[in-house]
Design a protein around this motif. Structure first.
Motif, PDB file in Angstrom:
ATOM      1  N   ALA A   1       0.843  -1.196   0.000  1.00 41.45           N
ATOM      2  CA  ALA A   1       0.000   0.000   0.000  1.00 41.45           C
ATOM      3  C   ALA A   1       0.882   1.251   0.000  1.00 41.45           C
ATOM      4  CB  ALA A   1      -0.923   0.000   1.209  1.00 41.45           C
ATOM      5  N   LYS A   2       1.933   1.225   0.811  1.00 43.49           N
ATOM      6  CA  LYS A   2       2.808   2.408   0.887  1.00 43.49           C
ATOM      7  C   LYS A   2       3.495   2.653  -0.450  1.00 43.49           C
ATOM      8  CE  LYS A   2       3.614   2.454   5.824  1.00 43.49           C
ATOM      9  NZ  LYS A   2       4.422   1.919   6.906  1.00 43.49           N
ATOM     10  N   ARG A   3       3.940   1.547  -1.059  1.00 41.74           N
ATOM     11  CA  ARG A   3       4.593   1.682  -2.366  1.00 41.74           C
ATOM     12  C   ARG A   3       3.602   2.249  -3.381  1.00 41.74           C
ATOM     13  NH1 ARG A   3       5.835  -3.550  -3.638  1.00 41.74           N
ATOM     14  NH2 ARG A   3       7.024  -3.656  -1.716  1.00 41.74           N
ATOM     15  N   THR A   4       2.389   1.708  -3.363  1.00 40.43           N
ATOM     16  CA  THR A   4       1.378   2.188  -4.325  1.00 40.43           C
ATOM     17  C   THR A   4       1.075   3.672  -4.114  1.00 40.43           C
ATOM     18  OG1 THR A   4       0.355   0.011  -4.337  1.00 40.43           O
ATOM     19  CG2 THR A   4      -0.956   1.818  -5.204  1.00 40.43           C
ATOM     20  N   ALA A   5       0.917   4.061  -2.841  1.00 38.19           N
ATOM     21  CA  ALA A   5       0.614   5.472  -2.562  1.00 38.19           C
ATOM     22  C   ALA A   5       1.753   6.356  -3.071  1.00 38.19           C
ATOM     23  CB  ALA A   5       0.390   5.671  -1.062  1.00 38.19           C
ATOM     24  N   ALA A   6       2.991   5.894  -2.884  1.00 44.30           N
ATOM     25  CA  ALA A   6       4.142   6.686  -3.348  1.00 44.30           C
ATOM     26  C   ALA A   6       4.144   6.785  -4.875  1.00 44.30           C
ATOM     27  CB  ALA A   6       5.442   6.056  -2.843  1.00 44.30           C
ATOM     28  N   VAL A   7       3.869   5.669  -5.536  1.00 40.82           N
ATOM     29  CA  VAL A   7       3.834   5.681  -7.004  1.00 40.82           C
ATOM     30  C   VAL A   7       2.741   6.626  -7.504  1.00 40.82           C
ATOM     31  CG1 VAL A   7       3.242   4.265  -9.035  1.00 40.82           C
ATOM     32  CG2 VAL A   7       4.799   3.363  -7.297  1.00 40.82           C
ATOM     33  N   MET A   8       1.584   6.563  -6.846  1.00 42.48           N
ATOM     34  CA  MET A   8       0.468   7.419  -7.273  1.00 42.48           C
ATOM     35  C   MET A   8       0.813   8.895  -7.088  1.00 42.48           C
ATOM     36  SD  MET A   8      -1.601   5.338  -8.553  1.00 42.48           S
ATOM     37  CE  MET A   8      -2.515   6.710  -9.207  1.00 42.48           C
ATOM     38  N   ARG A   9       1.448   9.215  -5.959  1.00 40.34           N
ATOM     39  CA  ARG A   9       1.800  10.626  -5.712  1.00 40.34           C
ATOM     40  C   ARG A   9       2.807  11.100  -6.738  1.00 40.34           C
ATOM     41  NH1 ARG A   9       1.870   9.113   0.028  1.00 40.34           N
ATOM     42  NH2 ARG A   9      -0.241   9.553   0.741  1.00 40.34           N
ATOM     43  N   GLU A  10       3.759  10.245  -7.034  1.00 38.01           N
ATOM     44  CA  GLU A  10       4.781  10.603  -8.014  1.00 38.01           C
ATOM     45  C   GLU A  10       4.147  10.829  -9.388  1.00 38.01           C
ATOM     46  OE1 GLU A  10       8.455   9.187  -7.704  1.00 38.01           O
ATOM     47  OE2 GLU A  10       8.997   9.935  -9.711  1.00 38.01           O
ATOM     48  N   SER A  11       3.254   9.897  -9.775  1.00 37.25           N
ATOM     49  CA  SER A  11       2.682  10.036 -11.112  1.00 37.25           C
ATOM     50  C   SER A  11       1.642  11.167 -11.157  1.00 37.25           C
ATOM     51  CB  SER A  11       2.076   8.712 -11.584  1.00 37.25           C
ATOM     52  OG  SER A  11       0.735   8.620 -11.197  1.00 37.25           O
ATOM     53  N   ALA A  12       1.162  11.591  -9.996  1.00 38.75           N
ATOM     54  CA  ALA A  12       0.230  12.722  -9.971  1.00 38.75           C
ATOM     55  C   ALA A  12       0.970  14.025 -10.267  1.00 38.75           C
ATOM     56  CB  ALA A  12      -0.453  12.816  -8.608  1.00 38.75           C
ATOM     57  N   ASN A  13       2.249  14.029  -9.994  1.00 41.45           N
ATOM     58  CA  ASN A  13       3.067  15.174 -10.367  1.00 41.45           C
ATOM     59  C   ASN A  13       2.536  16.487  -9.779  1.00 41.45           C
ATOM     60  OD1 ASN A  13       5.223  16.302 -11.618  1.00 41.45           O
ATOM     61  ND2 ASN A  13       4.371  16.234 -13.699  1.00 41.45           N
ATOM     62  N   GLY A  14       2.173  16.434  -8.511  1.00 40.37           N
ATOM     63  CA  GLY A  14       1.689  17.649  -7.836  1.00 40.37           C
ATOM     64  C   GLY A  14       0.202  17.896  -8.008  1.00 40.37           C
ATOM     65  N   ARG A  15      -0.445  17.114  -8.827  1.00 46.50           N
ATOM     66  CA  ARG A  15      -1.889  17.316  -9.030  1.00 46.50           C
ATOM     67  C   ARG A  15      -2.673  16.536  -7.972  1.00 46.50           C
ATOM     68  NH1 ARG A  15      -0.177  16.677 -14.749  1.00 46.50           N
ATOM     69  NH2 ARG A  15      -0.327  18.804 -15.564  1.00 46.50           N
ATOM     70  N   ALA A  16      -3.902  16.986  -7.743  1.00 47.62           N
ATOM     71  CA  ALA A  16      -4.762  16.279  -6.785  1.00 47.62           C
ATOM     72  C   ALA A  16      -5.456  15.123  -7.504  1.00 47.62           C
ATOM     73  CB  ALA A  16      -5.801  17.239  -6.218  1.00 47.62           C
ATOM     74  N   MET A  17      -5.360  13.937  -6.900  1.00 49.48           N
ATOM     75  CA  MET A  17      -6.021  12.784  -7.508  1.00 49.48           C
ATOM     76  C   MET A  17      -7.447  12.641  -6.957  1.00 49.48           C
ATOM     77  SD  MET A  17      -4.963   8.794  -7.796  1.00 49.48           S
ATOM     78  CE  MET A  17      -4.807   8.315  -6.093  1.00 49.48           C
ATOM     79  N   ILE A  18      -8.373  12.493  -7.896  1.00 48.02           N
ATOM     80  CA  ILE A  18      -9.755  12.161  -7.542  1.00 48.02           C
ATOM     81  C   ILE A  18      -9.924  10.696  -7.900  1.00 48.02           C
ATOM     82  CG2 ILE A  18     -12.190  12.669  -7.978  1.00 48.02           C
ATOM     83  CD1 ILE A  18     -11.315  15.393  -9.079  1.00 48.02           C
ATOM     84  N   VAL A  19     -10.452   9.897  -6.978  1.00 45.53           N
ATOM     85  CA  VAL A  19     -10.525   8.475  -7.287  1.00 45.53           C
ATOM     86  C   VAL A  19     -11.965   7.945  -7.262  1.00 45.53           C
ATOM     87  CG1 VAL A  19     -10.260   7.526  -4.939  1.00 45.53           C
ATOM     88  CG2 VAL A  19      -9.355   6.259  -6.884  1.00 45.53           C
ATOM     89  N   GLY A  20     -12.229   6.995  -8.155  1.00 46.64           N
ATOM     90  CA  GLY A  20     -13.477   6.235  -8.110  1.00 46.64           C
ATOM     91  C   GLY A  20     -13.124   4.766  -8.219  1.00 46.64           C
ATOM     92  N   VAL A  21     -13.757   3.914  -7.422  1.00 44.38           N
ATOM     93  CA  VAL A  21     -13.531   2.460  -7.494  1.00 44.38           C
ATOM     94  C   VAL A  21     -14.903   1.791  -7.469  1.00 44.38           C
ATOM     95  CG1 VAL A  21     -12.547   0.424  -6.354  1.00 44.38           C
ATOM     96  CG2 VAL A  21     -11.315   2.605  -6.268  1.00 44.38           C
ATOM     97  N   ASP A  22     -15.272   1.166  -8.557  1.00 48.29           N
ATOM     98  CA  ASP A  22     -16.613   0.553  -8.618  1.00 48.29           C
ATOM     99  C   ASP A  22     -16.594  -0.653  -9.538  1.00 48.29           C
ATOM    100  OD1 ASP A  22     -18.527   3.168  -7.832  1.00 48.29           O
ATOM    101  OD2 ASP A  22     -16.691   3.689  -8.899  1.00 48.29           O
ATOM    102  N   ARG A  23     -17.352  -1.686  -9.172  1.00 51.76           N
ATOM    103  CA  ARG A  23     -17.660  -2.697 -10.173  1.00 51.76           C
ATOM    104  C   ARG A  23     -18.306  -1.987 -11.350  1.00 51.76           C
ATOM    105  NH1 ARG A  23     -21.584  -5.497 -10.040  1.00 51.76           N
ATOM    106  NH2 ARG A  23     -22.547  -4.734  -8.144  1.00 51.76           N
TER     107      ARG A  23
END
Ligand code: GDG
Length: 412
Positions: free
Chosen positions: A182-204
């Motif tokens: 989870a920590k690795r994923t959060a770090a990857v997501m922050r890096e790829s967000a490149n300073g932008r705010a991520m909005i997330v949706g998770v749904d079947r």
């Protein structure tokens, strides 16, 4: 310590029962989508036949002292079939979806018969008071039942009706959030967000989840907020489900077209507004994604509960939590009152709420999150299980429960 007994379904059962009556008739109808509901006698026949087979199979496994708990819309007549086979045990039923308003349910041929079959249960549980009341309306006005003080009386039986909102396995989610993955994923997501705010949706990938409306609301935000728009991106994770049912193939096609059009119209060489992903991820990866998000968009058009909303809350950093934007038509809205609640049909409402969430000061985010987290932690899946089984078989010693059960009970 759990033993499972499984049976194979014939191909005809899969067509008529699972893909048919369960997922082409009841699922759309229970989510208020009578435009998508298909009423076929073969489906109804297959549903009844398969439930009779379930009853034949499970009957010899039941001891006199057992309590029986039947889950969800796939098995509504199972209790009645067990009674017909002489079963005198306590039997409970829990519905994971909404219960539709009476006038919608009346479109189902033989709806009253289906509802009467539920009088075989001793306890029936719903996520919210709204679904429970809709059930009472139908049972009283169409099946001649009476209702007093939580007890429905019909056909010589008394059925206790309870609201019993399901929770998540909060301890499991907290542990997942702290995992290396989870920590690795959060770090990857922050890096790829490149300073932008991520909005997330998770749904079947399901038409009840309001994904088209969500994309349109997000596009509205992009159009109305030229300054802020490149400060955000939307990650929508939507693993396909029920792919052999036509209405699911249609929604999949239309979301591909919509995300393509929005990206085509608004993307820049260094920014894509929607990352639309059609696959499932491990739960620890999802926990990392939730943690890295500034905003969650949980905007179903209709949902029995919605566990993603609760998982998002549980995964947040208490010092700097993200904002939950939640449909007022999800069962979870009754508990998560401190979310930004929206009307998912209104693109303007969605757009405004994204802007509000982005601008929300940290103190307000923390205050709202605390109140929601308290609910998610206290009313977890063990609480839900205990609430139902207490109604079904009477009080048990809660401390003994905690020790033996820990937090391993998974949501169905
Ligand atoms: C029904 C009712 C009610 C999603 N993507 C992935 C993944 N998920 C998991 C989520 C969550 C679960 O699936 C979805 O639960 P929901 O509650 O949001 O929705 P339904 O599947 O429609 O469930 C609903 C529920 O029953 C319980 O009563 O709340 O209203 O419709 O846990 O995290 N899990 C993994 N990878 C994914 O990509 N591992």
């Amino acid at each position: 310590g759990v033993t499972t007994a499984t049976i194979d379904l014939e191909e005809q059962d899969v067509d008529e029962y699972y893909n048919g009556f369960a997922n082409r008739t009841l699922w759309p109808l229970f989510h208020y989508r009578i435009d998508l509901a298909e009423y076929e006698r073969d489906f109804a026949g297959g549903y009844q036949r398969t439930n009779e087979r379930f009853a034949d199979t499970v009957r010899p496994l039941i001891d006199v002292a057992d309590a029986i708990w039947v889950q969800d819309y796939h098995m509504i007549p199972l209790g009645d079939e067990l009674r017909k086979r002489g079963c005198k045990n306590r039997i409970g039923f829990f519905l994971h979806t909404p219960w539709p308003p009476r006038r919608l349910l009346l479109t189902l041929p033989n709806a009253a018969e289906l509802v009467r079959s539920m009088f075989a249960y001793d306890v029936i549980g719903f996520h919210t008071a709204e679904w429970l009341q809709a059930f009472v309306d139908f049972a009283v006005l169409e099946c001649g039942a009476t209702f007093d003080d939580g007890v429905l009386s019909g056909d010589g039986r008394e059925i206790q009706l309870i609201t019993c909102p399901i929770g998540i396995d909060c301890n499991e989610l907290l542990a997942l959030t702290q995992s290396e993955n989870a920590k690795r994923t959060a770090a990857v997501m922050r890096e790829s967000a490149n300073g932008r705010a991520m909005i997330v949706g998770v749904d079947r990938l399901d038409y009840s989840k309001g994904l088209e409306e969500r994309f349109l609301g997000y596009e509205r935000f992009l159009i109305e907020n030229p300054k802020e728009r490149k400060e955000v991106f939307l990650l929508q994770i939507a693993p396909p489900s029920r792919g052999t049912v036509e209405s699911y193939q249609r929604i999949r096609g239309s979301l591909e077209a919509l995300s393509g059009r929005i990206n085509g119209a608004h993307a820049d060489i260094d920014w894509v507004p929607i990352r639309y992903v059609n696959q499932g991820y491990r739960r620890d990866v999802l926990a990392g994604v939730y943690r890295a998000a500034r905003i969650a968009l949980v905007t179903p058009l209709r949902d029995g509960m919605n566990l993603v909303a609760k998982e998002f809350v549980a995964a947040q950093d208490p010092e700097d939590p993200g904002v939950l934007i939640l449909s007022r038509f999800a069962g979870a809205a009754a508990q998560l009152t401190e979310a930004l609640q929206v009307n998912p049909h209104s693109a303007e409402d969605l757009s405004d709420s994204i802007r509000t969430a982005l601008a929300m000061p940290r103190e307000e985010r923390v205050a709202r999150w605390r109140s929601m987290f308290q609910n998610v932690r206290e009313q977890d899946v063990v609480w839900w299980r205990r609430r139902f089984t207490n109604a079904l078989i009477g009080e048990t010693d809660p401390s003994a429960d905690r020790e033996t059960e820990q937090s391993s009970a998974g949501a169905p």
